[in-house]
Write a protein that holds these residues in place. Sequence first.
Motif, PDB file in Angstrom:
ATOM      1  N   VAL A  74       0.835  -1.202   0.000  1.00 13.55           N
ATOM      2  CA  VAL A  74       0.000   0.000   0.000  1.00 13.55           C
ATOM      3  C   VAL A  74       0.867   1.247   0.000  1.00 13.55           C
ATOM      4  N   LEU A  75       1.919   1.228   0.794  1.00 14.02           N
ATOM      5  CA  LEU A  75       2.806   2.386   0.862  1.00 14.02           C
ATOM      6  C   LEU A  75       3.524   2.608  -0.472  1.00 14.02           C
ATOM      7  N   MET A  76       3.973   1.533  -1.095  1.00 10.13           N
ATOM      8  CA  MET A  76       4.658   1.676  -2.376  1.00 10.13           C
ATOM      9  C   MET A  76       3.698   2.091  -3.486  1.00 10.13           C
ATOM     10  N   ALA A  77       2.464   1.627  -3.409  1.00  7.43           N
ATOM     11  CA  ALA A  77       1.464   2.079  -4.379  1.00  7.43           C
ATOM     12  C   ALA A  77       1.226   3.572  -4.237  1.00  7.43           C
ATOM     13  N   ALA A  78       1.194   4.050  -2.990  1.00  7.70           N
ATOM     14  CA  ALA A  78       1.014   5.480  -2.756  1.00  7.70           C
ATOM     15  C   ALA A  78       2.194   6.266  -3.309  1.00  7.70           C
ATOM     16  N   ALA A  79       3.403   5.788  -3.040  1.00 16.53           N
ATOM     17  CA  ALA A  79       4.590   6.475  -3.550  1.00 16.53           C
ATOM     18  C   ALA A  79       4.541   6.578  -5.066  1.00 16.53           C
ATOM     19  N   ALA A  80       4.150   5.490  -5.719  1.00 17.44           N
ATOM     20  CA  ALA A  80       4.080   5.505  -7.181  1.00 17.44           C
ATOM     21  C   ALA A  80       3.032   6.483  -7.682  1.00 17.44           C
ATOM     22  N   LYS A  81       1.904   6.539  -6.997  1.00 23.48           N
ATOM     23  CA  LYS A  81       0.836   7.423  -7.465  1.00 23.48           C
ATOM     24  C   LYS A  81       1.267   8.887  -7.383  1.00 23.48           C
ATOM     25  N   PHE A  82       1.959   9.250  -6.323  1.00 20.66           N
ATOM     26  CA  PHE A  82       2.471  10.614  -6.219  1.00 20.66           C
ATOM     27  C   PHE A  82       3.576  10.874  -7.243  1.00 20.66           C
ATOM     28  N   MET A  83       4.517   9.942  -7.361  1.00 16.96           N
ATOM     29  CA  MET A  83       5.713  10.198  -8.157  1.00 16.96           C
ATOM     30  C   MET A  83       5.490  10.029  -9.656  1.00 16.96           C
ATOM     31  N   ALA A  84       4.491   9.263 -10.052  1.00 17.60           N
ATOM     32  CA  ALA A  84       4.240   9.059 -11.477  1.00 17.60           C
ATOM     33  C   ALA A  84       3.581  10.262 -12.127  1.00 17.60           C
ATOM     34  N   ALA A  85       3.025  11.161 -11.325  1.00 14.14           N
ATOM     35  CA  ALA A  85       2.413  12.362 -11.886  1.00 14.14           C
ATOM     36  C   ALA A  85       3.476  13.194 -12.589  1.00 14.14           C
ATOM     37  N   PRO A  86       3.127  13.850 -13.686  1.00  9.86           N
ATOM     38  CA  PRO A  86       4.118  14.659 -14.407  1.00  9.86           C
ATOM     39  C   PRO A  86       4.793  15.700 -13.527  1.00  9.86           C
ATOM     40  N   ASP A  87       4.057  16.201 -12.528  1.00  9.23           N
ATOM     41  CA  ASP A  87       4.628  17.197 -11.631  1.00  9.23           C
ATOM     42  C   ASP A  87       4.891  16.610 -10.243  1.00  9.23           C
ATOM     43  N   GLU A 121       7.333  -4.487  -6.947  1.00 12.39           N
ATOM     44  CA  GLU A 121       6.619  -4.768  -8.196  1.00 12.39           C
ATOM     45  C   GLU A 121       5.394  -3.874  -8.344  1.00 12.39           C
ATOM     46  N   VAL A 122       4.675  -3.653  -7.254  1.00 13.47           N
ATOM     47  CA  VAL A 122       3.522  -2.740  -7.287  1.00 13.47           C
ATOM     48  C   VAL A 122       3.975  -1.339  -7.691  1.00 13.47           C
ATOM     49  N   PHE A 123       5.074  -0.899  -7.111  1.00 17.92           N
ATOM     50  CA  PHE A 123       5.594   0.425  -7.426  1.00 17.92           C
ATOM     51  C   PHE A 123       5.988   0.523  -8.897  1.00 17.92           C
ATOM     52  N   ALA A 124       6.695  -0.486  -9.392  1.00 22.29           N
ATOM     53  CA  ALA A 124       7.132  -0.461 -10.789  1.00 22.29           C
ATOM     54  C   ALA A 124       5.945  -0.372 -11.730  1.00 22.29           C
ATOM     55  N   GLU A 125       4.910  -1.141 -11.440  1.00 22.32           N
ATOM     56  CA  GLU A 125       3.713  -1.096 -12.277  1.00 22.32           C
ATOM     57  C   GLU A 125       3.057   0.275 -12.202  1.00 22.32           C
ATOM     58  N   GLY A 126       3.001   0.843 -11.002  1.00 17.19           N
ATOM     59  CA  GLY A 126       2.373   2.146 -10.830  1.00 17.19           C
ATOM     60  C   GLY A 126       3.121   3.280 -11.495  1.00 17.19           C
ATOM     61  N   MET A 127       4.427   3.130 -11.662  1.00 15.63           N
ATOM     62  CA  MET A 127       5.218   4.191 -12.281  1.00 15.63           C
ATOM     63  C   MET A 127       5.056   4.232 -13.791  1.00 15.63           C
TER      64      MET A 127
END
Length: 394
Positions: free
Chosen positions: A229-242, A279-285
């Motif tokens: 869950v934490l890594m999914a959150a990190a990806a959601k924030f960091m994958a945004a263009p800004d 793996e969750v983070f990589a997919e989210g990015m």
Amino acid sequence: MDRRQLLTTFGLSIAGAAVPRFAFASAPTDKRLVVVLLRGAMDGLSAVPAWGDPDFERARNGLAIPRPGEAGGGLALDGFFGLNPELPGLAGRYAAKELVVFHAIASPYRDRSHFDGQNLLENGSPRPYGLADGWLNRSLAGLPAALRTGRRDFAIAIAPAMPLILRGAAPVTSWSPSVLPPPDADLIARVQGLYGETDPALAKALAAAGEAQAAAAGMGGGPGEGFGVLMAAAAKFMAAPDGPAVAVVESTGWDTHAAQAGPYSVLQRNLRGLDGGIEVFAEGMGERWKDTAILAVTEFGRTVARNGTAGTDHGTGGAAFLVGGAVAGGRVIADWPGLKSSALRDGRDLMPTNDLRGVMKAALTQHLGVEPAHVDRVVFPDSAAAPAMRDLFS
């Protein structure tokens, strides 16, 4: 083997209510860095077994991960080292040349206190409590202009409290899953209206927190849902263009003094969680994965031999992982000291032969583009003995 050789192989194969908005122009560079803090001291010899060492099984005294092909066997990397069987995702990243494994590595800390070891790991000085702020926060002032211009916050901590590593003068923020049910929209609107005229600063913070919570929507609830869950959150924030260029994520519970072995042990569960979270983070990015690096580190290693309660005690040398689409991987880097009793530190620990600061410096200078002089002088003072490792990034 020549312990002065670098072993290089190629595989085949709202936090607080004041979370601010990320409303700044997308930087020309998309570099992203995540530091994962494995709190409690991960057992490096269980995460990365050294089957090529003739003393491995004897030294581990009942804790040796079985070899590939055996029941419960691990995952082969290079003929000398392997991975715990709970790390198939990392094994795949190694085969894709997106993972570098470091072994017999440690921070400058040489005692056995979690508190002191974590403090030193995060403050970036050679001593516990040597500095009051964190090395990653100090590095943010040296980010290239393209990563800094227009950003209200340069980094985010996915944690219930701001970890020391990100505390300091540079603007940062945090987010953590709430353990309480979310307030309904009507209540939020009423609170915002109540403070809109009398307290503009609070009104602005409430609005920003609402935006951050909306950005994180759909990622699940409380901490019990785990590291993923934490890594999914990190990806959601960091994958945004800004999105923020830097994040810190905490993983706790690595202190395995008892019942360490077995498929249902805390250690195996933590390793599964680490592997799945990456793996969750990589997919989210998505497309941004190619410009991303994750550095997973722990405060110190654990004893080589099993203790009286089928676990391990606080040690010294351990393992670390550098994984990501921007990593020049498919390698294990270790100046291997050996597991003979005479080669162990204090007769019990894996002897550290590489300095974690060298990996951290490389991540800052070669990946994020922080000026080396700033890193050597400000980020990691008194670290001349730990130069940045070379060729870790593609």
